[in-house]
Write an enzyme that holds these catalytic residues in place. Structure first.
Site, PDB file in Angstrom:
ATOM      1  N   ARG A 110      31.144 -93.162 -25.264  1.00 26.21           N
ATOM      2  CA  ARG A 110      31.396 -91.637 -26.498  1.00 26.21           C
ATOM      3  C   ARG A 110      32.642 -90.997 -25.848  1.00 26.21           C
ATOM      4  NH1 ARG A 110      25.482 -89.031 -27.506  1.00 26.21           N
ATOM      5  NH2 ARG A 110      23.898 -91.011 -28.348  1.00 26.21           N
ATOM      6  N   ASP A 155      22.346 -76.584 -36.125  1.00 26.54           N
ATOM      7  CA  ASP A 155      22.968 -78.004 -34.990  1.00 26.54           C
ATOM      8  C   ASP A 155      23.695 -76.935 -33.859  1.00 26.54           C
ATOM      9  OD1 ASP A 155      22.046 -80.884 -35.348  1.00 26.54           O
ATOM     10  OD2 ASP A 155      24.202 -80.783 -34.240  1.00 26.54           O
TER      11      ASP A 155
END
Length: 280
Positions: free
Chosen positions: A45, A151
């Site tokens: 990632r 978020d």
């Protein structure tokens, strides 16, 4: 010897010490507790960030992360998981339509304030909005319904705020609902669909870190926090759930993911349905 061979095959040097430091930084910044076996996931990632920054090792990235506060957002964005779908875990939306809205109508209580905590790219809050506005027998168009959708990942929030999705993303939605609540793109926007403005107007998108003060400034009837608690350790789960209980009105509801159980870490909620909890 095997570990050394694997290290040599990697584009960037990445040691166990680097991984442990990144795990700690993620926990300190976002309260997310990464398992020890997720070293390969962290590597995959973050490699794009190293390439973009033209760094040669994860040690260099750690130094950059510590020296540049602005990189923290990119780091958190890369580390968070954003699996989502419209009407995921459909029993929650069935409950809103078949039980919650009729009960509200019977008591004359029309105000509904919702928090979608961990809204990702928007499928969850838009699904909630559709469920609350699309009852076959109850006209809720004049009901004061509003939603905070939050978020920790600024990238997915931008997608959610735009409300534009490729058509395969909405294929699983009932055809009547697609026609009622989405606009199909034409010309250069062919193959895309946009959520109708009346749904977007219900939502207030915010960047919120659940492990930091929320500053919601309102009481809530409903909180959706689904498949989010699994990323926190029990003490962090307890703090977040206690805070959510404080923000819910008496009898307010909390919707969680299928593998989550608030009653394991707090006594502020009682189970009333499949992964649906009521504030005691």
């Amino acid at each position: 010897m095997l570990a050394k061979a694997q290290d040599k095959q990697r584009e960037f040097a990445f040691s166990r010490s680097d991984f442990d430091r990144l795990r700690q930084m993620l926990y300190d910044a976002a309260g997310i507790s990464l398992a020890e076996y997720k070293m390969d996931m962290v590597y995959s990632r973050l490699t794009r960030r190293l390439r973009d920054l033209k760094l040669s090792s994860f040690a260099d990235y750690l130094s950059h992360l510590e020296a540049h506060q602005g990189e923290l957002g990119n780091f958190i964005n890369a580390m968070t998981t954003n699996l989502t779908a419209f009407f995921r875990e459909p029993h929650h939306f069935d409950y809103l339509t078949n039980e919650y809205l009729p009960a509200r109508q019977a008591t004359g209580q029309q105000q509904i304030r919702v928090w979608s905590a961990g809204c990702s790219t928007g499928a969850e809050p838009y699904s909630i909005a559709i469920a609350l506005r699309n009852h076959p027998d109850i006209d809720t168009r004049q009901w004061p319904i509003s939603m905070i959708a939050s978020d920790i990942d600024s990238n997915v929030l931008n997608v959610a705020r735009a409300g534009v999705y490729d058509l395969p993303r909405i294929d699983g939605i009932d055809e009547a609902l697609r026609k009622r609540w989405f606009l199909r793109g034409k010309g250069e926007n062919a193959g895309m669909a946009r959520v109708k403005p009346e749904l977007q107007a219900m939502l207030d998108f915010r960047l919120i870190n659940l492990t930091r003060p929320w500053q919601l400034n309102t009481r809530l009837e409903l909180i959706f926090c689904r498949n989010v608690m699994i990323y926190f350790d029990p003490p962090t789960q307890c703090r977040i759930l206690e805070g959510m209980a404080d923000h819910l009105v008496e009898g307010g509801l909390l919707f969680v993911g299928h593998s989550e159980s608030p009653t394991r870490v707090t006594d502020r909620f009682e189970l009333i349905g499949k992964t649906i909890y009521r504030k005691r």
